[in-house]
Design a protein around this motif. Sequence first.
Motif, PDB file in Angstrom:
ATOM      1  N   LEU A  78      -3.148  -5.736 -20.615  1.00 22.62           N
ATOM      2  CA  LEU A  78      -3.339  -4.332 -20.233  1.00 22.62           C
ATOM      3  C   LEU A  78      -3.877  -4.231 -18.813  1.00 22.62           C
ATOM      4  O   LEU A  78      -3.442  -3.383 -18.021  1.00 22.62           O
ATOM      5  CB  LEU A  78      -4.292  -3.638 -21.214  1.00 22.62           C
ATOM      6  N   LEU A  79      -4.819  -5.097 -18.468  1.00 20.48           N
ATOM      7  CA  LEU A  79      -5.360  -5.111 -17.108  1.00 20.48           C
ATOM      8  C   LEU A  79      -4.287  -5.532 -16.100  1.00 20.48           C
ATOM      9  O   LEU A  79      -4.206  -4.993 -14.994  1.00 20.48           O
ATOM     10  CB  LEU A  79      -6.558  -6.060 -17.030  1.00 20.48           C
ATOM     11  N   THR A  80      -3.452  -6.492 -16.498  1.00 21.92           N
ATOM     12  CA  THR A  80      -2.356  -6.918 -15.625  1.00 21.92           C
ATOM     13  C   THR A  80      -1.371  -5.776 -15.416  1.00 21.92           C
ATOM     14  O   THR A  80      -0.871  -5.559 -14.300  1.00 21.92           O
ATOM     15  CB  THR A  80      -1.646  -8.135 -16.239  1.00 21.92           C
ATOM     16  N   ALA A  81      -1.089  -5.021 -16.489  1.00 22.22           N
ATOM     17  CA  ALA A  81      -0.209  -3.856 -16.366  1.00 22.22           C
ATOM     18  C   ALA A  81      -0.827  -2.801 -15.453  1.00 22.22           C
ATOM     19  O   ALA A  81      -0.111  -2.088 -14.741  1.00 22.22           O
ATOM     20  CB  ALA A  81       0.077  -3.267 -17.743  1.00 22.22           C
ATOM     21  N   ALA A  82      -2.174  -2.701 -15.459  1.00 24.29           N
ATOM     22  CA  ALA A  82      -2.847  -1.762 -14.553  1.00 24.29           C
ATOM     23  C   ALA A  82      -2.595  -2.158 -13.098  1.00 24.29           C
ATOM     24  O   ALA A  82      -2.378  -1.297 -12.233  1.00 24.29           O
ATOM     25  CB  ALA A  82      -4.345  -1.721 -14.848  1.00 24.29           C
ATOM     26  N   LEU A  83      -2.610  -3.480 -12.816  1.00 22.36           N
ATOM     27  CA  LEU A  83      -2.244  -3.931 -11.468  1.00 22.36           C
ATOM     28  C   LEU A  83      -0.810  -3.521 -11.154  1.00 22.36           C
ATOM     29  O   LEU A  83      -0.495  -3.109 -10.030  1.00 22.36           O
ATOM     30  CB  LEU A  83      -2.365  -5.455 -11.354  1.00 22.36           C
ATOM     31  N   GLY A  84       0.058  -3.638 -12.162  1.00 28.91           N
ATOM     32  CA  GLY A  84       1.440  -3.208 -11.972  1.00 28.91           C
ATOM     33  C   GLY A  84       1.544  -1.731 -11.645  1.00 28.91           C
ATOM     34  O   GLY A  84       2.397  -1.311 -10.856  1.00 28.91           O
ATOM     35  N   GLY A  85       0.657  -0.916 -12.243  1.00 29.11           N
ATOM     36  CA  GLY A  85       0.646   0.516 -11.933  1.00 29.11           C
ATOM     37  C   GLY A  85       0.260   0.790 -10.500  1.00 29.11           C
ATOM     38  O   GLY A  85       0.835   1.675  -9.838  1.00 29.11           O
ATOM     39  N   VAL A  86      -0.715   0.021  -9.981  1.00 26.65           N
ATOM     40  CA  VAL A  86      -1.106   0.174  -8.574  1.00 26.65           C
ATOM     41  C   VAL A  86       0.050  -0.233  -7.661  1.00 26.65           C
ATOM     42  O   VAL A  86       0.327   0.420  -6.649  1.00 26.65           O
ATOM     43  CB  VAL A  86      -2.367  -0.666  -8.266  1.00 26.65           C
ATOM     44  N   ILE A  87       0.737  -1.319  -8.028  1.00 27.35           N
ATOM     45  CA  ILE A  87       1.909  -1.748  -7.246  1.00 27.35           C
ATOM     46  C   ILE A  87       2.951  -0.640  -7.205  1.00 27.35           C
ATOM     47  O   ILE A  87       3.547  -0.349  -6.162  1.00 27.35           O
ATOM     48  CB  ILE A  87       2.503  -3.037  -7.849  1.00 27.35           C
ATOM     49  N   LEU A  88       3.181   0.018  -8.348  1.00 25.41           N
ATOM     50  CA  LEU A  88       4.157   1.099  -8.418  1.00 25.41           C
ATOM     51  C   LEU A  88       3.773   2.256  -7.496  1.00 25.41           C
ATOM     52  O   LEU A  88       4.623   2.803  -6.776  1.00 25.41           O
ATOM     53  CB  LEU A  88       4.281   1.585  -9.865  1.00 25.41           C
ATOM     54  N   LEU A  89       2.500   2.614  -7.480  1.00 25.43           N
ATOM     55  CA  LEU A  89       2.043   3.700  -6.610  1.00 25.43           C
ATOM     56  C   LEU A  89       2.248   3.341  -5.136  1.00 25.43           C
ATOM     57  O   LEU A  89       2.694   4.171  -4.334  1.00 25.43           O
ATOM     58  CB  LEU A  89       0.570   4.014  -6.878  1.00 25.43           C
ATOM     59  N   LEU A  90       1.905   2.103  -4.775  1.00 26.20           N
ATOM     60  CA  LEU A  90       2.085   1.662  -3.386  1.00 26.20           C
ATOM     61  C   LEU A  90       3.566   1.617  -3.016  1.00 26.20           C
ATOM     62  O   LEU A  90       3.952   1.955  -1.896  1.00 26.20           O
ATOM     63  CB  LEU A  90       1.444   0.293  -3.186  1.00 26.20           C
ATOM     64  N   ALA A  91       4.411   1.200  -3.966  1.00 26.47           N
ATOM     65  CA  ALA A  91       5.851   1.162  -3.702  1.00 26.47           C
ATOM     66  C   ALA A  91       6.407   2.563  -3.466  1.00 26.47           C
ATOM     67  O   ALA A  91       7.282   2.769  -2.611  1.00 26.47           O
ATOM     68  CB  ALA A  91       6.578   0.492  -4.870  1.00 26.47           C
ATOM     69  N   ALA A  92       5.876   3.544  -4.208  1.00 26.53           N
ATOM     70  CA  ALA A  92       6.385   4.916  -4.099  1.00 26.53           C
ATOM     71  C   ALA A  92       6.103   5.533  -2.734  1.00 26.53           C
ATOM     72  O   ALA A  92       6.822   6.442  -2.297  1.00 26.53           O
ATOM     73  CB  ALA A  92       5.781   5.783  -5.198  1.00 26.53           C
ATOM     74  N   VAL A  93       5.051   5.047  -2.040  1.00 26.01           N
ATOM     75  CA  VAL A  93       4.711   5.602  -0.719  1.00 26.01           C
ATOM     76  C   VAL A  93       5.029   4.610   0.403  1.00 26.01           C
ATOM     77  O   VAL A  93       4.600   4.787   1.540  1.00 26.01           O
ATOM     78  CB  VAL A  93       3.227   6.017  -0.654  1.00 26.01           C
ATOM     79  N   SER A  94       5.766   3.556   0.064  1.00 27.63           N
ATOM     80  CA  SER A  94       6.082   2.536   1.066  1.00 27.63           C
ATOM     81  C   SER A  94       7.152   3.032   2.030  1.00 27.63           C
ATOM     82  O   SER A  94       7.843   4.027   1.791  1.00 27.63           O
ATOM     83  CB  SER A  94       6.566   1.244   0.388  1.00 27.63           C
ATOM     84  N   ARG A  95       7.306   2.314   3.121  1.00 26.73           N
ATOM     85  CA  ARG A  95       8.302   2.656   4.126  1.00 26.73           C
ATOM     86  C   ARG A  95       9.709   2.363   3.602  1.00 26.73           C
ATOM     87  O   ARG A  95       9.923   1.353   2.927  1.00 26.73           O
ATOM     88  CB  ARG A  95       8.032   1.830   5.382  1.00 26.73           C
ATOM     89  N   GLN A  96      10.653   3.242   3.884  1.00 27.38           N
ATOM     90  CA  GLN A  96      12.042   3.039   3.470  1.00 27.38           C
ATOM     91  C   GLN A  96      12.827   2.391   4.597  1.00 27.38           C
ATOM     92  O   GLN A  96      12.902   2.909   5.706  1.00 27.38           O
ATOM     93  CB  GLN A  96      12.680   4.374   3.079  1.00 27.38           C
ATOM     94  N   LEU A  97      13.370   1.205   4.313  1.00 26.53           N
ATOM     95  CA  LEU A  97      14.204   0.484   5.266  1.00 26.53           C
ATOM     96  C   LEU A  97      15.501   0.079   4.580  1.00 26.53           C
ATOM     97  O   LEU A  97      15.516  -0.189   3.368  1.00 26.53           O
ATOM     98  CB  LEU A  97      13.494  -0.781   5.762  1.00 26.53           C
ATOM     99  N   VAL A  98      16.569  -0.002   5.340  1.00 30.27           N
ATOM    100  CA  VAL A  98      17.847  -0.484   4.813  1.00 30.27           C
ATOM    101  C   VAL A  98      18.227  -1.712   5.643  1.00 30.27           C
ATOM    102  O   VAL A  98      18.865  -1.596   6.700  1.00 30.27           O
ATOM    103  CB  VAL A  98      18.947   0.591   4.887  1.00 30.27           C
ATOM    104  N   PRO A  99      17.823  -2.905   5.193  1.00 28.70           N
ATOM    105  CA  PRO A  99      18.061  -4.112   5.992  1.00 28.70           C
ATOM    106  C   PRO A  99      19.505  -4.572   5.900  1.00 28.70           C
ATOM    107  O   PRO A  99      20.244  -4.219   4.973  1.00 28.70           O
ATOM    108  CB  PRO A  99      17.126  -5.140   5.338  1.00 28.70           C
ATOM    109  N   SER A 100      19.904  -5.400   6.858  1.00 36.49           N
ATOM    110  CA  SER A 100      21.244  -5.990   6.826  1.00 36.49           C
ATOM    111  C   SER A 100      21.257  -7.134   5.808  1.00 36.49           C
ATOM    112  O   SER A 100      20.208  -7.689   5.477  1.00 36.49           O
ATOM    113  CB  SER A 100      21.611  -6.540   8.205  1.00 36.49           C
ATOM    114  N   PRO A 101      22.442  -7.514   5.313  1.00 38.85           N
ATOM    115  CA  PRO A 101      22.512  -8.647   4.384  1.00 38.85           C
ATOM    116  C   PRO A 101      21.914  -9.932   4.971  1.00 38.85           C
ATOM    117  O   PRO A 101      21.318 -10.730   4.255  1.00 38.85           O
ATOM    118  CB  PRO A 101      24.018  -8.798   4.131  1.00 38.85           C
TER     119      PRO A 101
END
Length: 475
Positions: free
Chosen positions: A442-465
């Motif tokens: 459950l605590l590990t999943a809580a870390l996953g929730g923080v990762i999700l929040l950070l991902a949602a506000v992260s910079r959007q980039l479209v890199p080349s292959p």
Amino acid sequence: MRRSPWATLVVLALAQFMVVLDVTIVNVALPDMQVDLGFSPDDLQWVISAYTLAFGGFLLLGGRLGDLLGRRRVFAGGLALFTAASLAGGLASSQWFLVGARAIQGFGGALMSAAALSILTVTYAAGRSRNIAMGIWGGLAGLGGTLGVVAGGVLVDAAGWEWVFFVNVPIGVALLVVTPTTVADSRVVTDGPRSFDLAGAALGTGGVLAVIYGVIRAEPLGWSSAEVIASLVAGAALLALFVVTEARSSAPLVPLRLFRSRTLSQSTLVLALNGGAFLAMFFLSALFLQQGKGLTALETGLQFLPMGVAAIAGALVATQVLPRVGTRPTQVVSAVVAMAGLLLLTRASADGSYVTELLPGFVLYGAGIMGVGVPAQIIALSDVAHEDAGAASGLINTGYQVGGALGLAVISTLATSAATSSLAGGADPQTALAAGYERGLLLTAALGGVILLLAAVSRQLVPSPEEVAELAAAA
């Protein structure tokens, strides 16, 4: 003497395979080590943390030493240390002798891994050949992590936990013999004085060690204990001195200007949380499968195998999707998948079915974790100056390792507390282990929730292959 670049790649890839193999191969041997050497549940995590902390703490130093002293020399020195420490680990007859051997293994691995990556970049020119080489190097490293759990299970059941260390010795010796004839030496030529920033490496690693020790001791002694307070204060003081040292150094391991980049700082935090979640999940699951469900080491390794396969598949999917949809959607969806896997794992019981309670969680977590890490690497380096690219790469890899050690310390300590409380309340040992496992996940999943929040506000980039291929291989 002309050396084949592909022969060089074979040596470097096998060395990296061995380093990554050692991260996972040890997990399935933990219960046997605990019984033979008398580890307490709290102290057992040092078998993992000593390695990851030393590896993360000295990774930047390894890159600097290779640049200034010669990359082949540092690679061979790290390989020799890693091999000797593996032998010492297999011969260990006490807890702290083994932990010390693991720390030296981590230090040797840091020197070897940092120098190997530098050798690859100077051996192959930028472009298709380097991307192929990096893909093989990174692919073998990933395969090492996947096969480690199965190889560890076979060795522990057939010969004893000592052989998860002894297996490195003949491979290491063979690589040391062929390195002078297959790997060319290179270094950065400088007219000024050589500065290695040994103080920075020691202060940074020592500060994190002190903080982790304080967290672990807080469970049996309480947060108000003089020992716990002293350890946490010492850790904070060492880390403050680390910042001061880096600010004053003419050649710091971590140029503080890097932290002015919001994208780099945020992505490094994501990778640190990802590392903490992964190590905690792996550590707790290995103990739960063997001590809670009564599986052998080999059976445990085989039950982890689908997660490794899913991780490889997740990495392949991420590299294909990123050039089309960009970093943010890839990272958000992957974070959701990984968190769903962790939440499914919390339902596991000592007498439950592997197929219904554990397999779906392992597969989802394996598929999601790589889709979080690869975009984070790309975002982290997106606005870093060319001259700081090497330092930034080292920083994010260090963040992953140190975050892993910190996450493992906090989560495993709180999981042990839950298991102890359950035992004190009259539960049988298997039920108590399941209670500790549930809290830890459950605590590990809580870390996953923080990762999700950070991902949602992260910079959007479209890199080349091409950018995706090179960064994924180096991750």
